[in-house]
Design a protein around this motif. Structure first.
Motif, PDB file in Angstrom:
ATOM      1  N   THR A  12      19.810  15.726  99.093  1.00  0.00           N
ATOM      2  CA  THR A  12      19.715  16.191  97.781  1.00  0.00           C
ATOM      3  C   THR A  12      21.228  16.377  97.482  1.00  0.00           C
ATOM      4  O   THR A  12      21.707  17.481  98.063  1.00  0.00           O
ATOM      5  CB  THR A  12      18.832  17.466  97.588  1.00  0.00           C
ATOM      6  OG1 THR A  12      17.577  16.987  98.177  1.00  0.00           O
ATOM      7  CG2 THR A  12      18.860  17.954  96.277  1.00  0.00           C
ATOM      8  N   VAL A  25      21.648  15.777  89.533  1.00  0.00           N
ATOM      9  CA  VAL A  25      20.904  16.158  90.818  1.00  0.00           C
ATOM     10  C   VAL A  25      20.215  14.822  91.438  1.00  0.00           C
ATOM     11  O   VAL A  25      19.511  14.145  90.575  1.00  0.00           O
ATOM     12  CB  VAL A  25      19.894  17.250  90.639  1.00  0.00           C
ATOM     13  CG1 VAL A  25      19.044  17.396  91.895  1.00  0.00           C
ATOM     14  CG2 VAL A  25      20.486  18.314  90.210  1.00  0.00           C
ATOM     15  N   ALA A  27      18.029  13.460  94.293  1.00  0.00           N
ATOM     16  CA  ALA A  27      17.169  14.000  95.198  1.00  0.00           C
ATOM     17  C   ALA A  27      16.018  12.949  95.915  1.00  0.00           C
ATOM     18  O   ALA A  27      15.447  12.201  95.065  1.00  0.00           O
ATOM     19  CB  ALA A  27      16.455  15.220  94.787  1.00  0.00           C
ATOM     20  N   GLU A  29      14.045  14.715  98.027  1.00  0.00           N
ATOM     21  CA  GLU A  29      13.040  15.650  98.570  1.00  0.00           C
ATOM     22  C   GLU A  29      12.144  15.776  97.036  1.00  0.00           C
ATOM     23  O   GLU A  29      12.574  15.939  96.235  1.00  0.00           O
ATOM     24  CB  GLU A  29      13.750  17.216  98.661  1.00  0.00           C
ATOM     25  CG  GLU A  29      12.801  18.134  98.978  1.00  0.00           C
ATOM     26  CD  GLU A  29      12.030  18.001 100.088  1.00  0.00           C
ATOM     27  OE1 GLU A  29      10.995  18.317 100.016  1.00  0.00           O
ATOM     28  OE2 GLU A  29      12.637  17.804 101.224  1.00  0.00           O
ATOM     29  N   ARG A  31       9.893  17.942  96.745  1.00  0.00           N
ATOM     30  CA  ARG A  31       9.791  19.384  96.218  1.00  0.00           C
ATOM     31  C   ARG A  31      10.782  19.593  94.937  1.00  0.00           C
ATOM     32  O   ARG A  31      10.531  20.211  93.854  1.00  0.00           O
ATOM     33  CB  ARG A  31       9.971  20.479  97.078  1.00  0.00           C
ATOM     34  CG  ARG A  31       8.903  20.625  98.071  1.00  0.00           C
ATOM     35  CD  ARG A  31       8.748  21.504  99.440  1.00  0.00           C
ATOM     36  NE  ARG A  31       9.513  22.958  98.904  1.00  0.00           N
ATOM     37  CZ  ARG A  31      10.046  23.673  99.852  1.00  0.00           C
ATOM     38  NH1 ARG A  31       9.900  23.455 100.993  1.00  0.00           N
ATOM     39  NH2 ARG A  31      10.520  24.829  99.342  1.00  0.00           N
ATOM     40  N   TRP A  32      11.996  19.021  95.174  1.00  0.00           N
ATOM     41  CA  TRP A  32      12.917  18.930  94.064  1.00  0.00           C
ATOM     42  C   TRP A  32      12.573  18.259  92.969  1.00  0.00           C
ATOM     43  O   TRP A  32      12.698  18.668  91.896  1.00  0.00           O
ATOM     44  CB  TRP A  32      14.328  18.541  94.738  1.00  0.00           C
ATOM     45  CG  TRP A  32      15.238  19.548  95.284  1.00  0.00           C
ATOM     46  CD1 TRP A  32      15.315  19.894  96.698  1.00  0.00           C
ATOM     47  CD2 TRP A  32      16.158  20.379  94.508  1.00  0.00           C
ATOM     48  NE1 TRP A  32      16.298  20.994  96.791  1.00  0.00           N
ATOM     49  CE2 TRP A  32      16.498  21.356  95.684  1.00  0.00           C
ATOM     50  CE3 TRP A  32      16.693  20.592  93.207  1.00  0.00           C
ATOM     51  CZ2 TRP A  32      17.584  22.277  95.321  1.00  0.00           C
ATOM     52  CZ3 TRP A  32      17.511  21.700  92.860  1.00  0.00           C
ATOM     53  CH2 TRP A  32      17.898  22.373  93.902  1.00  0.00           C
ATOM     54  N   GLN A  33      12.103  17.058  93.344  1.00  0.00           N
ATOM     55  CA  GLN A  33      11.574  16.105  92.182  1.00  0.00           C
ATOM     56  C   GLN A  33      10.381  16.953  91.236  1.00  0.00           C
ATOM     57  O   GLN A  33      10.667  16.870  90.162  1.00  0.00           O
ATOM     58  CB  GLN A  33      11.205  14.756  92.787  1.00  0.00           C
ATOM     59  CG  GLN A  33      12.509  13.973  93.385  1.00  0.00           C
ATOM     60  CD  GLN A  33      11.832  12.741  94.118  1.00  0.00           C
ATOM     61  OE1 GLN A  33      10.567  12.478  94.137  1.00  0.00           O
ATOM     62  NE2 GLN A  33      12.665  12.063  94.575  1.00  0.00           N
ATOM     63  N   HIS A  35       9.937  20.100  91.032  1.00  0.00           N
ATOM     64  CA  HIS A  35      10.579  21.325  90.154  1.00  0.00           C
ATOM     65  C   HIS A  35      11.270  20.660  89.105  1.00  0.00           C
ATOM     66  O   HIS A  35      11.023  21.470  88.234  1.00  0.00           O
ATOM     67  CB  HIS A  35      11.608  21.964  91.366  1.00  0.00           C
ATOM     68  CG  HIS A  35      12.215  23.074  90.480  1.00  0.00           C
ATOM     69  ND1 HIS A  35      11.479  24.122  90.124  1.00  0.00           N
ATOM     70  CD2 HIS A  35      13.640  22.828  89.944  1.00  0.00           C
ATOM     71  CE1 HIS A  35      12.672  24.992  89.414  1.00  0.00           C
ATOM     72  NE2 HIS A  35      13.717  24.333  89.629  1.00  0.00           N
TER      73      HIS A  35
END
Length: 92
Positions: A12, A25, A27, A29, A31-33, A35
């Motif tokens: 990320t 950003v 990513a 991940e 979870r990041w996507q 969010h």
């Protein structure tokens, strides 16, 4: 979906500079996507087809890491904690 990348390579990356108001950003991940898409309402500007997505957002939405706040305890609490620890030491 297989990326062909090991876990260390599934990065990320948050990139911004002082001269621009936009942050980027990238990513892998999820979870990041999630969010970025669900919480901030962003849509990816690029999808590399292997699980990595890139987003652009206003730099003010990128929050700096915050230090963990130490719990403040009173002298009475400290005394009770010390007494409890000492009683456990003598119990062993």
């Amino acid at each position: 979906m297989t990326t062909g990348l090991n876990r260390e390579e599934q990065e990320t990356i948050i990139n911004f500079n002082k001269g621009e108001s936009i942050a980027s950003v990238f990513a892998y991940e999820q979870r990041w996507q999630k969010h970025l898409e669900e919480k901030l309402g962003l849509k990816p500007i690029k999808d590399n087809g292997f699980g990595g997505k890139e987003y652009e957002l206003d730099k003010c939405l990128v929050r700096m890491p915050q230090p963990k706040h130490k719990r403040e305890i009173t002298k009475e609490e400290r005394g009770r904690l010390l007494a409890r620890l000492r009683s456990k030491d003598t119990a062993q």
